[in-house]
Design an enzyme around this catalytic site. Structure first.
Site, PDB file in Angstrom:
ATOM      1  N   ASN A  37       2.275  39.971   4.589  1.00 29.17           N
ATOM      2  CA  ASN A  37       1.376  40.597   3.616  1.00 29.17           C
ATOM      3  C   ASN A  37       2.272  41.207   2.530  1.00 29.17           C
ATOM      4  OD1 ASN A  37      -0.447  42.098   2.206  1.00 29.17           O
ATOM      5  ND2 ASN A  37      -1.258  43.202   3.983  1.00 29.17           N
ATOM      6  N   ARG A  94      -1.153  36.517   3.547  1.00 30.49           N
ATOM      7  CA  ARG A  94      -2.398  37.127   3.041  1.00 30.49           C
ATOM      8  C   ARG A  94      -2.402  37.042   1.516  1.00 30.49           C
ATOM      9  NH1 ARG A  94      -3.663  43.243   1.702  1.00 30.49           N
ATOM     10  NH2 ARG A  94      -5.810  42.928   1.104  1.00 30.49           N
ATOM     11  N   HIS A 154     -11.712  41.979   1.815  1.00 30.43           N
ATOM     12  CA  HIS A 154     -11.649  42.329   3.250  1.00 30.43           C
ATOM     13  C   HIS A 154     -12.304  41.258   4.121  1.00 30.43           C
ATOM     14  CE1 HIS A 154     -11.897  46.734   1.694  1.00 30.43           C
ATOM     15  NE2 HIS A 154     -10.631  46.456   1.979  1.00 30.43           N
ATOM     16  N   ARG A 198     -11.161  54.664  -6.175  1.00 35.40           N
ATOM     17  CA  ARG A 198     -11.935  53.739  -7.017  1.00 35.40           C
ATOM     18  C   ARG A 198     -13.368  54.242  -7.189  1.00 35.40           C
ATOM     19  NH1 ARG A 198     -10.436  48.484  -3.551  1.00 35.40           N
ATOM     20  NH2 ARG A 198      -8.489  49.449  -2.910  1.00 35.40           N
ATOM     21  N   GLU A 224      -6.755  42.280  10.958  1.00 33.79           N
ATOM     22  CA  GLU A 224      -6.705  41.245   9.923  1.00 33.79           C
ATOM     23  C   GLU A 224      -5.567  40.255  10.177  1.00 33.79           C
ATOM     24  OE1 GLU A 224      -7.245  44.734   7.305  1.00 33.79           O
ATOM     25  OE2 GLU A 224      -8.039  43.287   5.885  1.00 33.79           O
TER      26      GLU A 224
HETATM   27  P1  ADP Z   1      -6.251  50.481   3.872  1.00 30.63           P
HETATM   28  O1  ADP Z   1      -7.435  50.125   3.030  1.00 30.63           O
HETATM   29  O2  ADP Z   1      -5.092  51.011   3.093  1.00 30.63           O
HETATM   30  O3  ADP Z   1      -5.907  49.457   4.924  1.00 30.63           O
HETATM   31  P2  ADP Z   1      -7.057  52.110   6.130  1.00 30.63           P
HETATM   32  O4  ADP Z   1      -8.084  51.228   6.704  1.00 30.63           O
HETATM   33  O5  ADP Z   1      -5.775  52.285   6.869  1.00 30.63           O
HETATM   34  O6  ADP Z   1      -6.767  51.765   4.620  1.00 30.63           O
HETATM   35  O7  ADP Z   1      -7.721  53.545   5.911  1.00 30.63           O
HETATM   36  C1  ADP Z   1      -6.976  54.598   5.382  1.00 30.63           C
HETATM   37  C2  ADP Z   1      -7.909  55.801   5.203  1.00 30.63           C
HETATM   38  O8  ADP Z   1      -8.555  56.079   6.445  1.00 30.63           O
HETATM   39  C3  ADP Z   1      -7.155  57.061   4.847  1.00 30.63           C
HETATM   40  O9  ADP Z   1      -7.014  57.199   3.464  1.00 30.63           O
HETATM   41  C4  ADP Z   1      -8.069  58.136   5.396  1.00 30.63           C
HETATM   42  O10 ADP Z   1      -8.980  58.496   4.367  1.00 30.63           O
HETATM   43  C5  ADP Z   1      -8.825  57.471   6.508  1.00 30.63           C
HETATM   44  N1  ADP Z   1      -8.457  57.972   7.838  1.00 30.63           N
HETATM   45  C6  ADP Z   1      -7.418  57.598   8.603  1.00 30.63           C
HETATM   46  N2  ADP Z   1      -7.406  58.297   9.772  1.00 30.63           N
HETATM   47  C7  ADP Z   1      -8.469  59.130   9.725  1.00 30.63           C
HETATM   48  C8  ADP Z   1      -9.000  60.120  10.593  1.00 30.63           C
HETATM   49  N3  ADP Z   1      -8.447  60.398  11.783  1.00 30.63           N
HETATM   50  N4  ADP Z   1     -10.114  60.776  10.213  1.00 30.63           N
HETATM   51  C9  ADP Z   1     -10.698  60.520   9.026  1.00 30.63           C
HETATM   52  N5  ADP Z   1     -10.233  59.602   8.151  1.00 30.63           N
HETATM   53  C10 ADP Z   1      -9.139  58.929   8.488  1.00 30.63           C
END
Ligand code: ADP
Length: 400
Positions: free
Chosen positions: A7, A90, A179, A240, A385
């Site tokens: 990726n 990816r 996604h 966003r 993914e």
């Molecule tokens: P990406 O789109 O970068 O793959 P992720 O799916 O890893 O993102 O999600 C990241 C977001 O998930 C973080 O910015 C945060 O807002 C949220 N997040 C991660 N862990 C927690 C948690 N324990 N509780 C609430 N929100 C969380």
């Protein structure tokens, strides 16, 4: 059978080596700050993490670092590069040029060059990543797997924008979504977990992370999704804006002296949860701030949950009912308060959460969180993914 999943970002390269017999991860990690000072290499295998501050001037060096480590006598997990049967890359945007995962060929790479500007930050990085891998492994089959791929089953009335049709024909301006690998994976996992044939299910998948998208899946196929021509559309996200009246953006741009390109940067990077709250794009920070009385953090969270709920309602209409709602990704898997608020007052649809199961939901595994008398199943499913990309790579490269 071992598949390397790559990726590539503009200054990063994430990787996973997956053993396809067991579908388990042998090694994974990332190269960060490629071409920038203080580059960093992370490698996880054998339950250990190795972190190296080392110069990584370009993606070629990054791929070489990864391969050297994977084959390293002590830290490695394979004895030679020849053990890698295929590489899955990816890719964020496909336009209409690629509707399926596609084998890397000179012709495919030429097409990739032509659609670079569909995702100016991401697609050029994918090309660099493919070329870096080809330089090290010229004889290994490689496959391009697109984030948009799962969404090509949308009917025309769902993917079209109401613009001059000639502009669709000329520039392929339409909804592509994003996604896709995640939505596909969790929809399939949901069917498997419930012991049902996916053909018989109406599923709404909520991928809620840094970027968030919601998809309506009927009989295993996407029929609508919340992201649009780019991942800017849909629910408001970390930074966003999500859906916005274009005239409002034009009004701000005029008043603030922004160009169209400034406006896009603003809508992508300075809006969403960060813009509304002024606190953070991270939901953990927002919860803490909201609990401490910060009303703009509360507002940002309420907007996110309300918009998620609106999409769920819209897709229940599009699907003519819903059997399963799935939550996945960083927020979907971890934030019980977002799940609860997004499903509030939906009993009329047969959607009823069990508040305790929702809060107690274990991490890293599939959990069922609906009330006993809920008609609709509500599942939390960790996304994967990379595994989807590896599976697609095997199938397209005929490695099965
Ligand atoms: P990406 O789109 O970068 O793959 P992720 O799916 O890893 O993102 O999600 C990241 C977001 O998930 C973080 O910015 C945060 O807002 C949220 N997040 C991660 N862990 C927690 C948690 N324990 N509780 C609430 N929100 C969380």
């Amino acid at each position: 059978m071992k598949i390397l999943v790559i990726n590539s970002g503009s200054s990063s390269l994430k990787y996973q080596l997956i053993d396809m017999e067991t579908e388990s991860v042998l090694a994974k990690g990332l190269c960060e700050r490629i071409g920038i000072a203080n580059s960093n290499f992370v490698y996880k295998a054998h339950g250990m993490t190795i972190e190296q501050q080392t110069d990584i001037p370009d993606h070629n060096t990054a791929v070489k670092l990864v391969l050297d480590k994977l084959t390293d006598k002590e830290a490695g997990v394979i004895s030679s590069m020849k053990e890698i049967d295929g590489v899955g890359h990816r890719v964020v945007a496909s336009g209409e040029a690629f509707k399926q995962p596609t084998l890397v060929t000179p012709q495919a790479m030429e097409t990739m060059e032509q659609i670079k500007d569909l995702a100016p930050l991401h697609n050029p990085a994918a090309i660099v990543g493919v070329n870096a891998c080809l330089a090290q492994m010229p004889d290994t089959p490689m496959v391009l797997v697109f984030d948009t791929g799962f969404h090509f089953t949308m009917p025309d009335y769902a993917y079209m924008y109401a613009i001059n049709y000639q502009h669709y024909q000329k520039y392929k301006i339409r909804r592509y979504g994003a996604h896709g690998t995640s939505h596909k994976f969790v929809a399939q996992e949901a069917a498997k977990y419930l012991g049902k044939n996916i053909e018989d299910l109406k599923i709404i998948t909520c991928h809620l992370g840094n970027g968030s998208s919601i998809t309506a899946v009927k009989g295993g196929k996407c029929i609508d999704t919340s992201m649009g021509f780019t991942p800017l559309a849909g629910v408001p996200m970390g930074t966003r804006s999500g859906d916005i009246d274009f005239a409002a953006a034009e009004y701000i741009a005029k008043k603030e002296g922004m160009s169209i390109s400034d406006m896009l940067t603003y809508l992508n990077k300075q809006c969403g949860m960060l813009g509304v709250s002024g606190v953070s794009s991270d939901f953990r920070d927002l919860s803490v701030a909201s609990d401490a009385g910060n009303d703009r953090a509360r507002l940002a969270l309420d907007m996110f949950c309300y918009n998620t709920k609106k999409y769920i309602g819209a897709y229940a209409a599009a699907l003519n009912g819903v059997d399963v709602i799935v939550f996945t990704a960083g927020i979907g898997e971890n934030d019980s308060r977002v799940r609860e608020a997004s499903l509030k007052d939906m009993e009329y649809l047969g959607v009823k959460l069990d508040a305790q199961k929702n809060v107690d939901c274990p991490r890293g595994t599939i959990a069922e969180i609906q009330a006993d008398d809920s008609k609709v199943k509500i599942l939390v499913i960790p996304t994967n993914e990379e595994l989807v990309i590896a599976r697609e790579t095997m199938s397209v490269a005929n490695l099965a």
